[in-house]
Design a protein around this motif. Sequence first.
Motif, PDB file in Angstrom:
ATOM      1  N   PRO A   1       0.840  -1.201   0.000  1.00 61.05           N
ATOM      2  CA  PRO A   1       0.000   0.000   0.000  1.00 61.05           C
ATOM      3  C   PRO A   1       0.877   1.254   0.000  1.00 61.05           C
ATOM      4  CG  PRO A   1      -0.795  -1.598   1.613  1.00 61.05           C
ATOM      5  CD  PRO A   1       0.526  -2.110   1.124  1.00 61.05           C
TER       6      PRO A   1
ATOM      7  N   GLY B   1      -4.140  -0.001  -2.934  1.00 61.09           N
ATOM      8  CA  GLY B   1      -4.604   0.305  -1.599  1.00 61.09           C
ATOM      9  C   GLY B   1      -3.700   1.384  -1.021  1.00 61.09           C
TER      10      GLY B   1
ATOM     11  N   THR C   1      -3.448   5.520   1.188  1.00 61.84           N
ATOM     12  CA  THR C   1      -3.981   6.672   1.903  1.00 61.84           C
ATOM     13  C   THR C   1      -3.421   7.946   1.286  1.00 61.84           C
ATOM     14  OG1 THR C   1      -4.033   5.381   3.958  1.00 61.84           O
ATOM     15  CG2 THR C   1      -4.165   7.770   4.179  1.00 61.84           C
TER      16      THR C   1
ATOM     17  N   TYR D   1      -9.544   4.247  -1.667  1.00 59.77           N
ATOM     18  CA  TYR D   1      -8.428   4.565  -0.775  1.00 59.77           C
ATOM     19  C   TYR D   1      -8.908   5.587   0.252  1.00 59.77           C
ATOM     20  CZ  TYR D   1      -7.872   8.649  -3.892  1.00 59.77           C
ATOM     21  OH  TYR D   1      -8.080   9.776  -4.630  1.00 59.77           O
TER      22      TYR D   1
ATOM     23  N   LEU E   1      -3.372   4.388  -6.107  1.00 54.05           N
ATOM     24  CA  LEU E   1      -3.861   4.180  -4.751  1.00 54.05           C
ATOM     25  C   LEU E   1      -5.039   3.211  -4.735  1.00 54.05           C
ATOM     26  CD1 LEU E   1      -3.671   7.805  -3.317  1.00 54.05           C
ATOM     27  CD2 LEU E   1      -2.328   5.843  -2.575  1.00 54.05           C
TER      28      LEU E   1
END
Length: 504
Positions: free
Chosen positions: A12, A52, A54, A81, A48
């Motif tokens: 991620p 996955g 932020t 996300y 993202l």
Amino acid sequence: MPCTSNAVDAQPLTVVSNRLPVELHRNREGLAVRPSSGGLVGAMSPILRDRGGTWVGWPGCSVDGDDWTAPLEAFAQQSGYSLEPVNLSQADIDAYYAGFANSVLWPLFHGFSRLCEFRPEFWKRYLDVNRRFALRLARSKEVGSHVWIHDYHLIHVGKMLRTAKMDLERLGFFLHIPFPAVDLCRRMPWMHQIVDALLAYDLVGFQTPQDLHNFLGCVAHCMPHCEIERGRTSAVLDVGHRRLRAEAFPIGTDFDDFSERASRPEVAARAEALQRELGPYDILLGVDRLDYTKGLIHRLEALEVALERYPSLRERVVLYQLVVPSREKVGAYASLKDELERTVGRICGRFSTRKWSPIRYRYGRVDRVELGAMYRQARAALVTPLRDGMNLVAKEYVASQVDANGVLVLSEFAGAAGQLADGALLTNPYDTEATAETIRRAVEMGADERASRMAMLREVVRETDVYWWAERFVDRMEQPLDKRSVAEPLWRTPSAEALPLRAF
């Protein structure tokens, strides 16, 4: 289209920028989310979503309490996300954003040190806000071990994360604006701290080889014992306790999106209507944010020289200049707007006839259909900044030239010149006489040469689009230094080495 073939095995990713990819605004029901547009959002959102991750940033307004939780969570469910907001007060915006970021780093990095306000209170607030971003990252359960921080607003976040001993596998930084030469950088009282903060990353990305060269010069000045292994577009630095890579990654635009939109019937119809509104003249197009780096006055003066020296251009061309409002409350920008309008009035007063005016000036914003029509219909785009990290207007124009009928007049001080030199007409915007001649050449260029040049430009812009840029940066950031040191160049332009160094 973005390539996501390795998404299943990828870690991620956390993206950190001054602004979130959304804007919070208030309506009758409370806070609501409005998606932002722009190249960075378009490039990072698919990565993202597939990996996955932020996105951390300021939501665009000051919010008290937790009333932003619901709209941000709703966006996260739709986008794939999560969002982590960092709240900024008006005092933060004044001293960190308008202050240090845009009254010190922005003018200095673009070569306008005379406009810098080296105020200690700006510096302190800049560090304070960077620390707040770092704390948000350190305390968030959503942040992964691969973090990519963007642009000059947040240079110190990486160093602060290192100091906090946050468990990160890879930490990258990309500077979207130019990096200045050491003699210019030395004028900033906090030069050593800025350079030291950049050395905290595993990968530091710049727009062009010239920016990389300038950075390495500053490192050598500040830290003469640092060992540097240099390549043409990349370098490996050994700072004693750790090694990092610095490299040029020229950012692209979303070629497919601009090209497809320019091909739509509604854009074609609007392009024809625009031509009727402006008259039976060749359209010279300028699209710029209101900023002293864009060379707007120099461009107008070059047009004035062209009309004076080449009478055949009179009643043949019209400059359609769109200026997008920006920082109007800042003194330098308000003064620029006044000077710009006076200059337009003077040139129109000098050359206008009963049926023709040489400039159509428009101050404001346009929608995507209007912008696509402007790009498609223009006989030539005048992209002549005095200094620019890349300048995506040049690439957007090329992507929108589906009829391959236009000419790109490009400043050699735009980062894009390093990639687009083969097809564009390069000019020095400080040389108004040479720029005037380049305008004449663009207008009088034959159809075959226009098509040939535009075909070369479209190939480069297509192959090095914004997704290519983002994927290459992430791939390089995740690549261990012991796998290879100095990387192979990412630049495709065969004649780039023949350009003067200042062209980058």
